[in-house]
Every structure is written in structure tokens, then in C-alpha cells.
Design a protein around this motif. Structure first.
Motif, mmCIF file in Angstrom:
data_model
loop_
_atom_site.group_PDB
_atom_site.id
_atom_site.type_symbol
_atom_site.label_atom_id
_atom_site.label_comp_id
_atom_site.label_asym_id
_atom_site.label_seq_id
_atom_site.Cartn_x
_atom_site.Cartn_y
_atom_site.Cartn_z
ATOM 1 N N LEU A 46 0.879 -1.214 -0.120
ATOM 2 C CA LEU A 46 0.232 -0.024 0.084
ATOM 3 C C LEU A 46 0.939 1.296 0.061
ATOM 4 N N TYR A 47 2.028 1.345 0.740
ATOM 5 C CA TYR A 47 2.851 2.396 0.977
ATOM 6 C C TYR A 47 3.575 2.582 -0.425
ATOM 7 N N LEU A 53 2.130 6.834 -6.855
ATOM 8 C CA LEU A 53 0.985 7.745 -7.149
ATOM 9 C C LEU A 53 1.590 9.106 -7.091
ATOM 10 N N LEU A 54 2.086 9.707 -5.626
ATOM 11 C CA LEU A 54 2.359 10.814 -5.292
ATOM 12 C C LEU A 54 3.848 11.569 -6.162
ATOM 13 N N GLY A 147 -5.136 -8.287 -11.822
ATOM 14 C CA GLY A 147 -3.771 -8.235 -11.367
ATOM 15 C C GLY A 147 -2.809 -8.728 -12.169
ATOM 16 N N ALA A 148 -2.982 -9.568 -13.017
ATOM 17 C CA ALA A 148 -1.983 -10.332 -14.123
ATOM 18 C C ALA A 148 -1.685 -9.462 -15.062
ATOM 19 N N ARG A 149 -2.864 -8.846 -15.444
ATOM 20 C CA ARG A 149 -2.408 -7.789 -16.713
ATOM 21 C C ARG A 149 -2.014 -6.660 -16.439
ATOM 22 N N SER A 155 2.779 -2.233 -13.987
ATOM 23 C CA SER A 155 1.939 -1.119 -13.357
ATOM 24 C C SER A 155 1.798 -1.547 -11.828
ATOM 25 N N LEU A 156 2.106 -0.483 -10.920
ATOM 26 C CA LEU A 156 1.872 -0.710 -9.323
ATOM 27 C C LEU A 156 0.770 -0.905 -8.911
ATOM 28 N N TYR A 157 -0.294 -0.605 -9.833
ATOM 29 C CA TYR A 157 -1.687 -0.837 -9.279
ATOM 30 C C TYR A 157 -1.941 -2.398 -9.103
ATOM 31 N N SER A 158 -0.973 -3.102 -9.546
ATOM 32 C CA SER A 158 -1.164 -4.752 -9.306
ATOM 33 C C SER A 158 -1.080 -4.857 -7.979
#
Length: 241
Positions: A46-47, A53-54, A147-149, A155-158
């Protein structure tokens, strides 16, 4: 309550990025830090996502979000897109989900469809731990697919989907779909998007009774150009890693 609070945070992270996420840095970090029962790896994820993002300004983050989630269907955050596509079953599933929200007293913003993942996470966050876990388990294959895509696109969205899968207690992991995703045709390239647009135009003209033999041939030409982005939610179960 630990997982419920985390679902609220992840729901916000998966929304279209807005300035308050930058303005409330201290509050968001405090909220993450307060999740004392998360594993170190989960908290670090999460961190890592938030700090990444920031590092961008709001406009750049918004552009990245749009490029990921709004181009093509493979990374759509509309859950039923990955199960029902455009079939009629999707409409009934929407109605059923909306009824669940209403029974839970959740106010729905008319601009969002009920199967929008951040909205679903918000719903789960008011259901209590057991129901929240069960709700995540229901969509675990979709979370793994997304998540796999996202991992495939670096991408850190994973990271957010890894945390959600760990909460689901489903045994389903993004790694189970890594090879399948690696072999997929990208549906967000200009060529793929043009093919889909042209196919939809021909389909519309055909429905209007104006399709020529040449147009029908054109439609068939593009019918297999983009790999279907749907998933059988029964195809994954248990810990197969």
C-alpha cells in the motif's frame, strides 16, 4: 474491522485520481499505518503504491489511469465486463447487485455503474469482515485476471490487487494467469481499438438493414482480431500455485 478499513483505502486508490489524495498525504499515510494487523508485505504494498502515485502530479496520474483502465476492455474496472461482456445476463446481474446495495443502505452515485470495482469495495467495507471476505472470494478470479494484466504492463496498481486477493482467502493468485495473459493480444493498441470501432460500426449498420456484402466481409475480417477478454469464474479455485 482491519480488512474493512483497508478495503476503503483501496477503493479510494482505485478511483480516478483527484487532488485530495495529494492534499491529504499525512492522513492517508496515517490510515495505512493504523492497519496494524496487516502483514509487513501488505502494508509495504500500500505504501509503495501511494508513494508511486504521489511522485506524479495529478494530471499525469489521471492520464496514466485513463490509459490503463479506459482504453480497451481488458483492464476495465467494471466487474461484469469480464464475465458477461455485452450479453443480456449482464443487465440482470446489474439489477441484482443494485438491489444488494439498496438493502445495505448504500447511496449510489448515478454516474457509476453498480459493478464498478471501487463501488463494490465500498459496499463490502460496510458488510462486516466475514461478508467482506466472502464478497472478495466471489470476484477473486476477476481480481487475479486484472492483477496479472497489470503486472504484465509493469503497473504498481497490481499491488492493490495482490492485497485484495490475499484478503479473499480464496487461494487464487494473479500468478495462475501469468502465462495466459502473456499470450493475450493487447486490446489497447491503436490498431485494436480501430478494429473494434470499425466492427461495431458495421454491426450497427447491419442491424439497421444497410449492410452490404462487402461490409459483412469486413465484419468477419475483424471478428477475431482482438482476443475475448472474458473469464470463466469457475475456472479457478483453490490454491493451485
Amino acid at each position: 474491522m482491519e480488512q474493512v478499513a483497508c478495503l476503503q483505502i483501496i477503493s479510494q486508490f482505485l478511483e480516478y485520481p483527484e487532488q485530495p489524495l495529494w492534499d491529504m498525504k499525512a492522513d492517508v499515510e496515517e490510515a495505512i499505518d493504523s492497519l496494524i494487523f496487516l502483514s509487513p508485505a501488505q502494508k509495504d504494498a500500500l505504501y509503495a503504491f501511494y508513494e508511486s502515485l504521489l511522485e506524479n502530479d495529478v494530471l499525469d496520474a489521471q492520464s496514466e489511469y485513463t490509459e490503463l483502465f479506459d482504453r480497451g476492455r481488458s483492464l476495465s474496472l467494471l466487474l461484469f465486463e469480464h464475465v458477461h461482456g455485452e450479453s443480456r445476463d449482464r443487465g440482470q446481474a446489474m439489477v441484482d447487485l443494485m438491489n444488494q446495495y439498496q438493502q445495505a443502505g448504500l447511496e449510489i452515485d448515478s454516474k457509476e455503474l453498480p459493478d464498478f470495482l471501487p463501488l463494490y469495495l465500498e459496499y463490502l467495507s460496510v458488510q462486516g469482515r466475514d461478508k467482506a471476505v466472502e464478497g472478495l472470494k466471489d470476484i477473486a478470479p476477476i481480481l487475479a485476471l486484472l492483477g496479472a494484466r497489470l503486472k504484465e504492463r509493469n503497473s504498481l496498481y497490481s499491488l492493490l490487487f495482490d492485497v485484495l486477493l490475499s484478503f479473499s482467502n480464496s487461494g487464487v493468485k494473479a500468478s495462475m494467469l501469468a502465462k495466459e495473459v502473456e499470450s493475450e493480444d493487447r486490446d489497447d493498441t491503436p490498431q485494436a481499438l480501430d478494429a473494434v470501432w470499425e466492427e461495431e460500426q458495421v454491426k450497427f449498420m447491419g442491424e439497421e438493414g444497410c449492410a452490404s456484402a462487402q461490409q459483412v466481409a469486413h465484419q468477419k475480417r475483424f471478428s477475431g482480431s482482438v482476443q475475448p477478454q472474458y473469464i470463466n469464474i469457475d475456472s479457478l479455485s483453490g490454491d493451485k500455485s
